[in-house]
Structures are given as C-alpha cells and as structure tokens.
Motif scaffolding. Structure first.
Motif, mmCIF file in Angstrom:
data_model
loop_
_atom_site.group_PDB
_atom_site.id
_atom_site.type_symbol
_atom_site.label_atom_id
_atom_site.label_comp_id
_atom_site.label_asym_id
_atom_site.label_seq_id
_atom_site.Cartn_x
_atom_site.Cartn_y
_atom_site.Cartn_z
ATOM 1 N N ASP A 119 9.474 4.211 8.960
ATOM 2 C CA ASP A 119 10.308 3.047 8.654
ATOM 3 C C ASP A 119 9.884 2.327 7.374
ATOM 4 O OD1 ASP A 119 7.971 2.326 10.113
ATOM 5 O OD2 ASP A 119 8.861 0.421 10.706
ATOM 6 N N THR A 120 8.660 2.547 6.910
ATOM 7 C CA THR A 120 8.224 1.928 5.660
ATOM 8 C C THR A 120 8.052 2.959 4.541
ATOM 9 O OG1 THR A 120 5.926 1.982 6.433
ATOM 10 C CG2 THR A 120 7.143 -0.081 6.743
ATOM 11 N N ALA A 121 8.543 4.176 4.769
ATOM 12 C CA ALA A 121 8.468 5.224 3.750
ATOM 13 C C ALA A 121 9.442 4.928 2.610
ATOM 14 C CB ALA A 121 8.803 6.580 4.363
ATOM 15 N N VAL A 122 9.093 5.369 1.418
ATOM 16 C CA VAL A 122 10.003 5.208 0.284
ATOM 17 C C VAL A 122 11.236 6.082 0.528
ATOM 18 C CG1 VAL A 122 8.193 4.624 -1.372
ATOM 19 C CG2 VAL A 122 8.841 7.021 -1.055
ATOM 20 N N PRO A 123 12.420 5.602 0.147
ATOM 21 C CA PRO A 123 13.636 6.362 0.428
ATOM 22 C C PRO A 123 13.862 7.558 -0.497
ATOM 23 C CG PRO A 123 14.178 4.322 -0.695
ATOM 24 C CD PRO A 123 12.703 4.279 -0.416
ATOM 25 N N TRP A 124 13.142 7.625 -1.606
ATOM 26 C CA TRP A 124 13.393 8.678 -2.591
ATOM 27 C C TRP A 124 12.534 9.929 -2.400
ATOM 28 C CZ3 TRP A 124 8.718 9.100 -4.911
ATOM 29 C CH2 TRP A 124 7.923 7.961 -5.014
ATOM 30 N N LEU A 125 11.696 9.953 -1.374
ATOM 31 C CA LEU A 125 10.838 11.107 -1.122
ATOM 32 C C LEU A 125 11.173 11.676 0.252
ATOM 33 C CD1 LEU A 125 8.417 12.670 -2.352
ATOM 34 C CD2 LEU A 125 6.932 11.151 -1.053
ATOM 35 N N PRO A 126 11.476 12.980 0.347
ATOM 36 C CA PRO A 126 11.774 13.551 1.667
ATOM 37 C C PRO A 126 10.607 13.356 2.631
ATOM 38 C CG PRO A 126 12.284 15.122 -0.077
ATOM 39 C CD PRO A 126 11.552 13.972 -0.716
ATOM 40 N N GLN A 127 10.927 13.087 3.877
ATOM 41 C CA GLN A 127 9.891 12.870 4.877
ATOM 42 C C GLN A 127 9.368 14.195 5.423
ATOM 43 O OE1 GLN A 127 11.222 10.016 7.785
ATOM 44 N NE2 GLN A 127 11.163 8.372 6.295
#
Length: 137
Positions: A119-127
C-alpha cells in the motif's frame, strides 16, 4: 529449474568492508519491503531482506558489530557507522535476523517471494508477485 536456496554459510558486509559477517542455515522469507522506514533508510522505493537463524550470525570484520538504531519500538536496524550501509534488522527477543540482500551481494538463489507494504509502494515500479504458495515446477 527451481532449486532450494543453499544452507551453506554466506558472507556479507557493508560498502567499506569494515563491518562483515557470516550467516548460515536455511534462509527464510526472502522478500522486498516498501514500508516508509525501508524507503527512507535506503533512499529507494524498497529494500530486499532475507532472514537467517540469529545463532548462526558471526560478526567478522575489523569494525565488529554494526551501530544500531531503533526504527520501531521493538525493532532496530544495524548499519555501518562509517559508510552508512544498511545491513540488518533485529526484533527484540527474535531468534532470527533479517539481512539485506544487498549486504549479501544479491545472491542469485535468494529470489524475493513477496513484497511487504504494497500500500505504500511507488506506483511506477511493478510489485513483486506473491509466490509463497506456488509449488516449484
């Protein structure tokens, strides 16, 4: 081919090599973490971790044990006071220690199986996909 990670002793250390260590035994839960603490400590979007039995850890460098800083009330991070490298995390009363994959030189057999704090991951990097419950082919 999906071989199990080696349980042989591994060595690692900080960038300036003052703080060095060995760990052995079965590596547990290699994963990435996108929590705000990992992001701020690393200066990047995530950190990668793997745990080993605490009783297998030996500090071997000239610098001895790392400096410690509590980032949670019951969890501290170990880092080199000279070069600033983040090396490990240790919860109070734990029987295992989490080591950063970068301190181990990013070993190829320790592939992250999940990502914490999506939920706090950057949106531009695939999880990192959650592969913990998939059986090897």
């Amino acid at each position: 081919m999906n071989a199990l990670p080696s349980t042989a002793p591994r060595s690692g250390g900080c960038l300036c090599r003052r703080i060095q260590f060995t760990v052995s035994g079965p590596p547990d839960y290699p994963h990435t973490c996108s929590c705000p603490h990992c992001q701020e400590l690393s200066g990047g979007p995530m950190m990668a971790w793997v745990s080993f039995p605490l009783n297998s850890l030996k500090w071997t460098g000239d610098g001895g044990e790392p400096a410690w800083h509590y980032t949670w009330p019951d969890s501290r991070r170990g880092f080199c006071p000279r070069c600033g490298s983040q090396l490990c995390a240790l919860d109070d009363g734990a029987t295992s220690i989490a080591v950063t994959l970068s301190a181990l030189g990013n070993p190829a057999d320790l592939v992250p199986v999940n990502q914490s704090y999506r939920d706090t991951a950057v949106p531009w990097l695939p999880q990192v996909p959650d592969t913990r419950h998939h059986r090897p082919a």
